[in-house]
Write an enzyme that holds these catalytic residues in place. Structure first.
Site, PDB file in Angstrom:
ATOM      1  N   ARG A 124       0.830  -1.132   0.076  1.00  0.00           N
ATOM      2  CA  ARG A 124       0.007  -0.146  -0.012  1.00  0.00           C
ATOM      3  C   ARG A 124       0.792   1.151  -0.303  1.00  0.00           C
ATOM      4  O   ARG A 124       2.062   1.073   0.318  1.00  0.00           O
ATOM      5  CB  ARG A 124      -0.880   0.034   1.321  1.00  0.00           C
ATOM      6  CG  ARG A 124      -1.771  -1.210   1.330  1.00  0.00           C
ATOM      7  CD  ARG A 124      -2.582  -1.257   2.722  1.00  0.00           C
ATOM      8  NE  ARG A 124      -3.067  -0.057   3.224  1.00  0.00           N
ATOM      9  CZ  ARG A 124      -3.396   0.273   4.221  1.00  0.00           C
ATOM     10  NH1 ARG A 124      -3.114  -0.547   5.417  1.00  0.00           N
ATOM     11  NH2 ARG A 124      -3.969   1.357   4.960  1.00  0.00           N
ATOM     12  N   SER A 126       0.529   4.133   1.802  1.00  0.00           N
ATOM     13  CA  SER A 126       0.495   5.053   3.166  1.00  0.00           C
ATOM     14  C   SER A 126       1.787   5.071   3.627  1.00  0.00           C
ATOM     15  O   SER A 126       2.643   4.136   3.383  1.00  0.00           O
ATOM     16  CB  SER A 126      -0.182   4.498   4.409  1.00  0.00           C
ATOM     17  OG  SER A 126       0.084   3.263   4.827  1.00  0.00           O
ATOM     18  N   LYS A 200      -2.559  -7.582  10.588  1.00  0.00           N
ATOM     19  CA  LYS A 200      -3.963  -7.306  11.130  1.00  0.00           C
ATOM     20  C   LYS A 200      -4.778  -6.786   9.910  1.00  0.00           C
ATOM     21  O   LYS A 200      -6.211  -7.168  10.526  1.00  0.00           O
ATOM     22  CB  LYS A 200      -3.914  -6.242  12.060  1.00  0.00           C
ATOM     23  CG  LYS A 200      -3.694  -4.925  11.901  1.00  0.00           C
ATOM     24  CD  LYS A 200      -3.874  -3.889  13.107  1.00  0.00           C
ATOM     25  CE  LYS A 200      -3.473  -2.527  12.690  1.00  0.00           C
ATOM     26  NZ  LYS A 200      -3.679  -1.620  13.854  1.00  0.00           N
ATOM     27  N   ASP A 201      -4.290  -6.538   8.960  1.00  0.00           N
ATOM     28  CA  ASP A 201      -5.389  -6.078   7.779  1.00  0.00           C
ATOM     29  C   ASP A 201      -5.760  -7.385   6.925  1.00  0.00           C
ATOM     30  O   ASP A 201      -6.319  -7.184   6.004  1.00  0.00           O
ATOM     31  CB  ASP A 201      -4.677  -5.260   6.946  1.00  0.00           C
ATOM     32  CG  ASP A 201      -4.517  -3.842   7.672  1.00  0.00           C
ATOM     33  OD1 ASP A 201      -5.542  -3.442   8.495  1.00  0.00           O
ATOM     34  OD2 ASP A 201      -3.558  -3.045   7.337  1.00  0.00           O
ATOM     35  N   ALA A 246     -12.354   4.027  14.312  1.00  0.00           N
ATOM     36  CA  ALA A 246     -13.067   3.393  13.418  1.00  0.00           C
ATOM     37  C   ALA A 246     -13.093   1.822  13.826  1.00  0.00           C
ATOM     38  O   ALA A 246     -13.450   0.990  13.115  1.00  0.00           O
ATOM     39  CB  ALA A 246     -12.527   3.313  12.065  1.00  0.00           C
ATOM     40  N   SER A 247     -12.347   1.599  14.812  1.00  0.00           N
ATOM     41  CA  SER A 247     -12.084   0.042  15.592  1.00  0.00           C
ATOM     42  C   SER A 247     -13.142  -0.089  16.406  1.00  0.00           C
ATOM     43  O   SER A 247     -13.288   0.497  17.639  1.00  0.00           O
ATOM     44  CB  SER A 247     -10.817  -0.110  16.249  1.00  0.00           C
ATOM     45  OG  SER A 247     -10.756  -1.156  16.668  1.00  0.00           O
ATOM     46  N   ARG A 249     -13.337  -2.930  18.035  1.00  0.00           N
ATOM     47  CA  ARG A 249     -12.470  -3.601  19.300  1.00  0.00           C
ATOM     48  C   ARG A 249     -12.207  -2.613  20.277  1.00  0.00           C
ATOM     49  O   ARG A 249     -12.392  -2.610  21.506  1.00  0.00           O
ATOM     50  CB  ARG A 249     -11.168  -4.216  18.736  1.00  0.00           C
ATOM     51  CG  ARG A 249     -10.278  -4.569  19.627  1.00  0.00           C
ATOM     52  CD  ARG A 249      -9.042  -5.217  19.082  1.00  0.00           C
ATOM     53  NE  ARG A 249      -8.333  -4.047  18.422  1.00  0.00           N
ATOM     54  CZ  ARG A 249      -7.468  -3.193  19.210  1.00  0.00           C
ATOM     55  NH1 ARG A 249      -7.194  -3.299  20.325  1.00  0.00           N
ATOM     56  NH2 ARG A 249      -6.743  -2.152  18.141  1.00  0.00           N
ATOM     57  N   ARG A 250     -11.632  -1.504  19.787  1.00  0.00           N
ATOM     58  CA  ARG A 250     -11.081  -0.223  20.676  1.00  0.00           C
ATOM     59  C   ARG A 250     -12.545   0.426  21.422  1.00  0.00           C
ATOM     60  O   ARG A 250     -12.602   0.601  22.404  1.00  0.00           O
ATOM     61  CB  ARG A 250     -10.532   0.822  19.991  1.00  0.00           C
ATOM     62  CG  ARG A 250      -9.024   0.506  19.501  1.00  0.00           C
ATOM     63  CD  ARG A 250      -8.365   1.451  18.832  1.00  0.00           C
ATOM     64  NE  ARG A 250      -6.863   0.769  18.530  1.00  0.00           N
ATOM     65  CZ  ARG A 250      -5.968   1.271  17.377  1.00  0.00           C
ATOM     66  NH1 ARG A 250      -6.657   1.816  16.355  1.00  0.00           N
ATOM     67  NH2 ARG A 250      -4.831   0.793  17.201  1.00  0.00           N
ATOM     68  N   ARG A 267     -10.808   7.724  10.505  1.00  0.00           N
ATOM     69  CA  ARG A 267      -9.860   6.873   9.608  1.00  0.00           C
ATOM     70  C   ARG A 267      -8.988   7.737   8.997  1.00  0.00           C
ATOM     71  O   ARG A 267      -8.850   8.997   8.898  1.00  0.00           O
ATOM     72  CB  ARG A 267     -10.705   6.223   8.716  1.00  0.00           C
ATOM     73  CG  ARG A 267     -11.413   4.888   9.180  1.00  0.00           C
ATOM     74  CD  ARG A 267     -12.226   4.232   8.191  1.00  0.00           C
ATOM     75  NE  ARG A 267     -11.054   3.633   7.166  1.00  0.00           N
ATOM     76  CZ  ARG A 267     -11.172   3.416   6.094  1.00  0.00           C
ATOM     77  NH1 ARG A 267     -12.415   3.856   5.425  1.00  0.00           N
ATOM     78  NH2 ARG A 267     -10.304   3.011   5.265  1.00  0.00           N
ATOM     79  N   GLY A 268      -7.838   7.243   8.147  1.00  0.00           N
ATOM     80  CA  GLY A 268      -6.564   7.805   7.689  1.00  0.00           C
ATOM     81  C   GLY A 268      -5.472   7.264   8.091  1.00  0.00           C
ATOM     82  O   GLY A 268      -5.553   6.619   9.064  1.00  0.00           O
ATOM     83  N   VAL A 270      -1.636   7.541   9.818  1.00  0.00           N
ATOM     84  CA  VAL A 270      -1.276   8.107  11.118  1.00  0.00           C
ATOM     85  C   VAL A 270      -1.188   9.639  11.313  1.00  0.00           C
ATOM     86  O   VAL A 270      -1.537  10.276  12.125  1.00  0.00           O
ATOM     87  CB  VAL A 270       0.077   7.612  11.536  1.00  0.00           C
ATOM     88  CG1 VAL A 270       0.709   8.528  12.833  1.00  0.00           C
ATOM     89  CG2 VAL A 270      -0.113   6.087  11.771  1.00  0.00           C
ATOM     90  N   GLN A 271      -0.510  10.163  10.231  1.00  0.00           N
ATOM     91  CA  GLN A 271      -0.347  11.673  10.074  1.00  0.00           C
ATOM     92  C   GLN A 271      -1.571  12.413   9.835  1.00  0.00           C
ATOM     93  O   GLN A 271      -1.885  13.515  10.850  1.00  0.00           O
ATOM     94  CB  GLN A 271       0.428  12.155   8.822  1.00  0.00           C
ATOM     95  CG  GLN A 271       2.097  11.860   9.158  1.00  0.00           C
ATOM     96  CD  GLN A 271       2.265  10.107   8.778  1.00  0.00           C
ATOM     97  OE1 GLN A 271       1.562   9.475   8.459  1.00  0.00           O
ATOM     98  NE2 GLN A 271       3.404   9.819   8.808  1.00  0.00           N
ATOM     99  N   ARG A 273      -4.838  11.376  11.026  1.00  0.00           N
ATOM    100  CA  ARG A 273      -5.224  11.390  12.532  1.00  0.00           C
ATOM    101  C   ARG A 273      -4.785  12.265  13.541  1.00  0.00           C
ATOM    102  O   ARG A 273      -5.425  12.830  14.228  1.00  0.00           O
ATOM    103  CB  ARG A 273      -5.395   9.943  12.876  1.00  0.00           C
ATOM    104  CG  ARG A 273      -6.001   8.826  11.986  1.00  0.00           C
ATOM    105  CD  ARG A 273      -6.027   7.440  12.675  1.00  0.00           C
ATOM    106  NE  ARG A 273      -6.178   6.393  11.835  1.00  0.00           N
ATOM    107  CZ  ARG A 273      -6.212   5.144  12.261  1.00  0.00           C
ATOM    108  NH1 ARG A 273      -6.262   4.681  13.394  1.00  0.00           N
ATOM    109  NH2 ARG A 273      -6.450   4.174  10.954  1.00  0.00           N
ATOM    110  N   CYS A 360     -14.048  -6.789  10.353  1.00  0.00           N
ATOM    111  CA  CYS A 360     -14.102  -5.532  11.069  1.00  0.00           C
ATOM    112  C   CYS A 360     -15.354  -5.109  11.679  1.00  0.00           C
ATOM    113  O   CYS A 360     -15.881  -4.178  12.046  1.00  0.00           O
ATOM    114  CB  CYS A 360     -13.719  -4.458  10.257  1.00  0.00           C
ATOM    115  SG  CYS A 360     -11.817  -4.258   9.874  1.00  0.00           S
TER     116      CYS A 360
END
Length: 446
Positions: A124, A126, A200-201, A246-247, A249-250, A267-268, A270-271, A273, A360
């Site tokens: 990817r 990112s 994890k993806d 967006a998780s 789980r969290r 979402r997005g 790291v930068q 967010r 998800c």
């Protein structure tokens, strides 16, 4: 040509032998298929004792010596014929496989000779994904001198649906596979030799003909909480605080300790967010510590969360390589890099997830570790989206039984929660559009 000549000789000699052995009756037999034929089959061996011709032999026009010679000839030719047939039947797949491997190796060598990359790596685009791709390139160069020169390993960035549809939560647009679908296509079409993933993806069911062949040593798998005002615990966030995630789980684990906050889709990369947090779109967010470490951005973490506060996602912190299962030319470079303990732990976690049909749309967490004595320890969790109904499981066993341990742990939770719990949870998630709004009720207990 050799096979035809052998067959003709067997027929001719066989005719002579039938005349010679007629006095012995119908005991003529050939060794069963699959048995060694170094010695003549028992029923074709020359009788012990007098080998001179009997009256019947003389009447047939063959001496005892001629009969013996004919028998030995047929035995030898039959053995050769059977060996040829066996080689033709059993060696053909092996020969085809060796031919395919030779073509693959030749292709790799040809690429290098023509100045093309020896390996083409798909990833990817990112910043985190690229950081992992360049780390992979560095590890390959350190392990294989031929991959060290510039251009020997080419990084090809591929945009995925998950990267493009940032305005919609993953639960609404299809789950984890959105980050790997286009990479799968590139791999199957041989546009790349292997793909580098944040494991994890990766869905638990892979594209047929491919495998997760290698996992690098796992990074710290814990989550971190990030707040601009220094608050370090979810319990201390004021009522109505917006938490960007967006998780599910969290979200579930946050609501379990503070039901008065609100989780919103966030979402997005790291930068992106961190920028949204800085301008005040939300009061708090969470990130994987592994990602911050790989991009040298750990200073943004307010506090690292322990497993009993926020159990991480399945496979979090693990980088994996996906490759065609029959591509030996590529696998010879990737397999030696595999970190066994990480592979065993992640295998256990993914088996746990698979047994729960996890994606998800399901708040599932799980982490496994392999201790120095070879024992594997798993902690798993399944929750309702509002965090009011949580099922936990722990399992231990030999690391060699990783997949079985994970599967059994998942089945234990399924039995405890009941199938209705999972059905209600799926209906509930769809009704509230996943993480885009706060849940107002939990699914009915089983």
């Amino acid at each position: 040509m050799v096979q035809r000549s052998t067959t003709l000789a067997v027929v001719v000699a066989g005719g002579l032998l039938l005349r010679a052995v007629a006095p012995f009756g119908p005991s003529f037999a050939v060794a069963p298929r699959g048995q060694a034929t170094t010695n003549p089959p028992r029923d074709l061996r020359i009788p012990e004792g007098n080998v001179h011709s009997s009256p019947q032999d003389q009447a047939s026009g063959l001496s005892g010596a001629a009969m013996a010679a004919a028998m030995l000839t047929v035995t030898s030719l039959l053995s050769a014929s059977l060996r040829a047939r066996r080689q033709s039947c059993f060696c053909k797949p092996l020969q085809q496989g060796m031919k395919q491997q030779a073509v693959q190796v030749h292709s790799t060598v040809a690429r290098a000779a023509e100045g093309e990359p020896i390996l083409r790596l798909g990833t990817r685009g990112s910043p985190l994904a690229l950081a992992q791709a360049y780390e992979t390139k560095r590890v390959l160069a350190a392990a294989f001198p031929e991959l060290a020169p510039e251009g020997a390993v080419e990084i090809r960035t591929i945009s995925t649906t998950g990267d493009q549809r940032l305005e919609i939560s993953l639960a609404e647009i299809g789950g984890k596979g959105l980050f790997t679908r286009e990479l799968d296509v590139a791999l199957i079409n041989k546009e790349v030799d292997f793909c580098v993933h944040s494991t994890k993806d990766v869905p638990t069911v892979l594209v047929p003909g491919t495998e997760l062949c290698t996992m690098l040593p796992r990074e710290d798998s814990r989550d971190v909480i990030i707040t601009p005002n220094g608050i370090t615990r979810f319990e201390d966030l004021p009522a109505g605080s917006l938490i960007g995630t967006a998780s599910l789980r969290r979200q579930a684990q946050i609501y379990a300790v503070n039901p008065n906050v609100k989780c919103v889709n966030f979402r997005g990369n790291v930068q992106t967010r961190l920028r949204k947090l800085k301008v005040g779109e939300v009061n708090c967010t969470l990130l994987a510590y592994a990602g911050l470490k790989r991009m040298n951005m750990t200073e943004h973490a307010t506090r690292i969360l322990e497993w009993d506060e926020m159990l991480p996602a399945i496979s979090q912190g693990a980088i994996s390589f996906q490759c065609a299962s029959d591509d030996e030319a590529t696998l010879k470079y990737l397999r030696p890099l595999n970190h066994r303990q990480t592979f065993e732990a992640v295998t256990c976690e993914r088996a746990f997830l698979a047994s729960l049909d996890g994606n998800c749309k399901t708040p599932i967490a799980g982490q496994a570790k392999v201790s120095a004595d070879g024992q594997l320890h798993l902690i798993g969790l399944v929750s309702s989206p509002d965090g009011q109904k949580i099922f936990r499981v722990t399992r231990s066993g030999a690391a060699s039984d990783a997949a079985t341990i994970g599967k059994d742990a998942g089945m234990e939770i399924r039995k405890e929660a009941g199938e209705k719990f999972f059905e209600d949870m799926q209906d509930y998630v769809q009704a509230v559009q996943a993480a885009n709004e706060k849940p107002t009720k939990a699914p009915s207990p089983a």
